[in-house]
Design a protein around this motif. Structure first.
Motif, PDB file in Angstrom:
ATOM      1  N   GLY A   1      18.803  -5.047 -10.565  1.00  0.00           N
ATOM      2  CA  GLY A   1      18.186  -6.275 -11.046  1.00  0.00           C
ATOM      3  C   GLY A   1      17.206  -6.880 -10.058  1.00  0.00           C
ATOM      4  O   GLY A   1      16.951  -8.076 -10.074  1.00  0.00           O
ATOM      5  N   THR A   2      16.653  -6.039  -9.205  1.00  0.00           N
ATOM      6  CA  THR A   2      15.703  -6.474  -8.189  1.00  0.00           C
ATOM      7  C   THR A   2      14.292  -6.339  -8.736  1.00  0.00           C
ATOM      8  O   THR A   2      13.965  -5.359  -9.393  1.00  0.00           O
ATOM      9  N   LYS A   3      13.439  -7.326  -8.447  1.00  0.00           N
ATOM     10  CA  LYS A   3      12.050  -7.267  -8.902  1.00  0.00           C
ATOM     11  C   LYS A   3      11.231  -6.469  -7.894  1.00  0.00           C
ATOM     12  O   LYS A   3      11.392  -6.620  -6.686  1.00  0.00           O
ATOM     13  N   LEU A   4      10.343  -5.634  -8.402  1.00  0.00           N
ATOM     14  CA  LEU A   4       9.507  -4.778  -7.568  1.00  0.00           C
ATOM     15  C   LEU A   4       8.074  -5.294  -7.588  1.00  0.00           C
ATOM     16  O   LEU A   4       7.509  -5.556  -8.657  1.00  0.00           O
ATOM     17  N   HIS A   5       7.490  -5.410  -6.402  1.00  0.00           N
ATOM     18  CA  HIS A   5       6.116  -5.878  -6.246  1.00  0.00           C
ATOM     19  C   HIS A   5       5.329  -4.820  -5.487  1.00  0.00           C
ATOM     20  O   HIS A   5       5.760  -4.374  -4.423  1.00  0.00           O
ATOM     21  N   LEU A   6       4.197  -4.415  -6.044  1.00  0.00           N
ATOM     22  CA  LEU A   6       3.338  -3.412  -5.425  1.00  0.00           C
ATOM     23  C   LEU A   6       2.036  -4.070  -5.007  1.00  0.00           C
ATOM     24  O   LEU A   6       1.395  -4.743  -5.820  1.00  0.00           O
ATOM     25  N   VAL A   7       1.658  -3.879  -3.745  1.00  0.00           N
ATOM     26  CA  VAL A   7       0.437  -4.485  -3.216  1.00  0.00           C
ATOM     27  C   VAL A   7      -0.619  -3.403  -3.051  1.00  0.00           C
ATOM     28  O   VAL A   7      -0.380  -2.384  -2.400  1.00  0.00           O
ATOM     29  N   LYS A   8      -1.772  -3.617  -3.653  1.00  0.00           N
ATOM     30  CA  LYS A   8      -2.886  -2.676  -3.555  1.00  0.00           C
ATOM     31  C   LYS A   8      -3.426  -2.603  -2.141  1.00  0.00           C
ATOM     32  O   LYS A   8      -3.290  -3.581  -1.395  1.00  0.00           O
ATOM     33  N   PRO A   9      -4.008  -1.476  -1.760  1.00  0.00           N
ATOM     34  CA  PRO A   9      -4.293  -0.314  -2.598  1.00  0.00           C
ATOM     35  C   PRO A   9      -3.061   0.574  -2.759  1.00  0.00           C
ATOM     36  O   PRO A   9      -2.252   0.721  -1.846  1.00  0.00           O
ATOM     37  N   LEU A  10      -2.936   1.143  -3.955  1.00  0.00           N
ATOM     38  CA  LEU A  10      -1.865   2.087  -4.228  1.00  0.00           C
ATOM     39  C   LEU A  10      -2.403   3.493  -4.007  1.00  0.00           C
ATOM     40  O   LEU A  10      -3.537   3.785  -4.373  1.00  0.00           O
ATOM     41  N   GLY A  11      -1.587   4.346  -3.451  1.00  0.00           N
ATOM     42  CA  GLY A  11      -2.007   5.717  -3.180  1.00  0.00           C
ATOM     43  C   GLY A  11      -1.841   6.634  -4.373  1.00  0.00           C
ATOM     44  O   GLY A  11      -1.847   7.853  -4.225  1.00  0.00           O
TER      45      GLY A  11
ATOM     46  N   PHE B   1       8.100  -3.868   2.727  1.00  0.00           N
ATOM     47  CA  PHE B   1       8.011  -2.553   3.355  1.00  0.00           C
ATOM     48  C   PHE B   1       6.558  -2.091   3.360  1.00  0.00           C
ATOM     49  O   PHE B   1       5.833  -2.318   2.396  1.00  0.00           O
ATOM     50  N   GLY B   2       6.166  -1.412   4.423  1.00  0.00           N
ATOM     51  CA  GLY B   2       4.802  -0.908   4.538  1.00  0.00           C
ATOM     52  C   GLY B   2       4.673   0.491   3.981  1.00  0.00           C
ATOM     53  O   GLY B   2       5.636   1.084   3.485  1.00  0.00           O
ATOM     54  N   CYS B   3       3.475   1.015   4.071  1.00  0.00           N
ATOM     55  CA  CYS B   3       3.212   2.353   3.541  1.00  0.00           C
ATOM     56  C   CYS B   3       3.928   3.404   4.394  1.00  0.00           C
ATOM     57  O   CYS B   3       4.293   3.174   5.546  1.00  0.00           O
TER      58      CYS B   3
ATOM     59  N   ALA C   1       0.808  -1.225   0.000  1.00  0.00           N
ATOM     60  CA  ALA C   1       0.000   0.000   0.000  1.00  0.00           C
ATOM     61  C   ALA C   1       0.840   1.274   0.000  1.00  0.00           C
ATOM     62  O   ALA C   1       0.628   2.168   0.820  1.00  0.00           O
ATOM     63  N   PRO C   2       1.790   1.392  -0.944  1.00  0.00           N
ATOM     64  CA  PRO C   2       2.588   2.620  -0.990  1.00  0.00           C
ATOM     65  C   PRO C   2       1.704   3.821  -1.286  1.00  0.00           C
ATOM     66  O   PRO C   2       0.729   3.713  -2.028  1.00  0.00           O
ATOM     67  N   GLU C   3       2.066   4.952  -0.701  1.00  0.00           N
ATOM     68  CA  GLU C   3       1.228   6.149  -0.808  1.00  0.00           C
ATOM     69  C   GLU C   3       1.847   7.271  -1.638  1.00  0.00           C
ATOM     70  O   GLU C   3       1.118   8.065  -2.226  1.00  0.00           O
ATOM     71  N   ILE C   4       3.159   7.367  -1.655  1.00  0.00           N
ATOM     72  CA  ILE C   4       3.837   8.517  -2.260  1.00  0.00           C
ATOM     73  C   ILE C   4       4.527   8.080  -3.554  1.00  0.00           C
ATOM     74  O   ILE C   4       5.451   7.260  -3.517  1.00  0.00           O
ATOM     75  N   PRO C   5       4.082   8.610  -4.683  1.00  0.00           N
ATOM     76  CA  PRO C   5       4.628   8.149  -5.967  1.00  0.00           C
ATOM     77  C   PRO C   5       6.127   8.361  -6.104  1.00  0.00           C
ATOM     78  O   PRO C   5       6.819   7.532  -6.705  1.00  0.00           O
ATOM     79  N   GLN C   6       6.650   9.438  -5.547  1.00  0.00           N
ATOM     80  CA  GLN C   6       8.088   9.693  -5.667  1.00  0.00           C
ATOM     81  C   GLN C   6       8.901   8.598  -4.989  1.00  0.00           C
ATOM     82  O   GLN C   6       9.958   8.209  -5.491  1.00  0.00           O
ATOM     83  N   ASN C   7       8.441   8.108  -3.842  1.00  0.00           N
ATOM     84  CA  ASN C   7       9.152   7.018  -3.172  1.00  0.00           C
ATOM     85  C   ASN C   7       9.158   5.763  -4.027  1.00  0.00           C
ATOM     86  O   ASN C   7      10.192   5.113  -4.203  1.00  0.00           O
ATOM     87  N   THR C   8       7.998   5.408  -4.554  1.00  0.00           N
ATOM     88  CA  THR C   8       7.916   4.213  -5.384  1.00  0.00           C
ATOM     89  C   THR C   8       8.773   4.379  -6.636  1.00  0.00           C
ATOM     90  O   THR C   8       9.456   3.440  -7.053  1.00  0.00           O
TER      91      THR C   8
ATOM     92  N   LEU D   1      13.061   6.706   8.826  1.00  0.00           N
ATOM     93  CA  LEU D   1      13.672   7.053   7.550  1.00  0.00           C
ATOM     94  C   LEU D   1      12.649   7.055   6.415  1.00  0.00           C
ATOM     95  O   LEU D   1      11.638   6.354   6.470  1.00  0.00           O
ATOM     96  N   ASN D   2      12.956   7.800   5.386  1.00  0.00           N
ATOM     97  CA  ASN D   2      12.168   7.797   4.161  1.00  0.00           C
ATOM     98  C   ASN D   2      12.134   6.377   3.591  1.00  0.00           C
ATOM     99  O   ASN D   2      13.128   5.652   3.644  1.00  0.00           O
ATOM    100  N   LEU D   3      10.993   5.989   3.052  1.00  0.00           N
ATOM    101  CA  LEU D   3      10.797   4.633   2.534  1.00  0.00           C
ATOM    102  C   LEU D   3      11.839   4.259   1.480  1.00  0.00           C
ATOM    103  O   LEU D   3      12.403   3.157   1.523  1.00  0.00           O
ATOM    104  N   ALA D   4      12.111   5.136   0.541  1.00  0.00           N
ATOM    105  CA  ALA D   4      13.078   4.831  -0.509  1.00  0.00           C
ATOM    106  C   ALA D   4      14.475   4.643   0.073  1.00  0.00           C
ATOM    107  O   ALA D   4      15.225   3.761  -0.358  1.00  0.00           O
ATOM    108  N   ASN D   5      14.829   5.450   1.070  1.00  0.00           N
ATOM    109  CA  ASN D   5      16.136   5.298   1.716  1.00  0.00           C
ATOM    110  C   ASN D   5      16.220   3.978   2.470  1.00  0.00           C
ATOM    111  O   ASN D   5      17.224   3.271   2.393  1.00  0.00           O
ATOM    112  N   ALA D   6      15.171   3.651   3.210  1.00  0.00           N
ATOM    113  CA  ALA D   6      15.158   2.402   3.983  1.00  0.00           C
ATOM    114  C   ALA D   6      15.270   1.196   3.055  1.00  0.00           C
ATOM    115  O   ALA D   6      16.032   0.251   3.331  1.00  0.00           O
ATOM    116  N   ALA D   7      14.533   1.216   1.955  1.00  0.00           N
ATOM    117  CA  ALA D   7      14.591   0.100   1.007  1.00  0.00           C
ATOM    118  C   ALA D   7      15.997  -0.042   0.434  1.00  0.00           C
ATOM    119  O   ALA D   7      16.516  -1.165   0.318  1.00  0.00           O
TER     120      ALA D   7
END
Length: 152
Positions: free
Chosen positions: A25-35, A98-100, A7-14, A129-135
């Motif tokens: 080369g990492t696969k990205l998985h997005l779980v709904k609902p998307l913000g 990672f959570g929202c 359930a990511p909320e911020i498009p810039q982070n995603t 930390l910011n989600l993108a930084n933590a990831a």
């Protein structure tokens, strides 16, 4: 390696995470609902021209993810983790979840893998930390441990 955003909320982070995934080369998985919409201009801008270089899967819910990755190590990034992210022995097929941005992972997901809750050490002064930084921090530790295979 796999990164799952629940359930990511911020498009810039995603978008930033997608860029990191493309470059590693990492696969990205997005779980709904998307913000946001996957057509969001901020999402596309943050991912720059890397979107065609990353494998993205969108899931209806976390149960689908859990079923798909049955047999893989699934690690949950949370400020309520019992061990630091670097205390795990990662493999190339591991799943980093990672959570929202505003709430983190819900308790019902955290309860699925109590032994696999990991955290990044930081001062307790409020927000984390910011989600993108933590990831990026956790992903690069996992990649380091597995020898940065396929990276130059």
């Amino acid at each position: 390696m796999h990164i799952v955003l629940v359930a990511p909320e911020i498009p810039q982070n995603t978008g930033n995470i997608a860029r990191t995934c493309a470059l590693t080369g990492t696969k990205l998985h997005l779980v709904k609902p998307l913000g946001f919409s996957l057509e969001d201009r901020y999402l596309k801008r943050a991912g720059l021209d890397y979107w065609d270089k990353v494998e993205v899967t969108v899931w209806e819910d976390f149960y689908e993810v859990r079923e798909f990755f049955e047999g893989n190590n699934i690690y949950l990034a949370t400020t309520r983790g019992d061990k630091f992210y670097h205390q795990v022995e990662y493999t190339r097929d591991d799943v980093l979840v990672f959570g929202c941005e505003t709430k983190g992972l819900p308790d019902w997901i955290l309860s699925m893998y109590p032994q696999n809750r990991i955290r990044i050490p930081m001062r307790n002064i409020g927000r984390s930390l910011n989600l993108a930084n933590a990831a990026a921090i956790i992903l690069y530790e996992a990649l380091r441990q597995t020898g940065f295979k396929g990276l130059v």
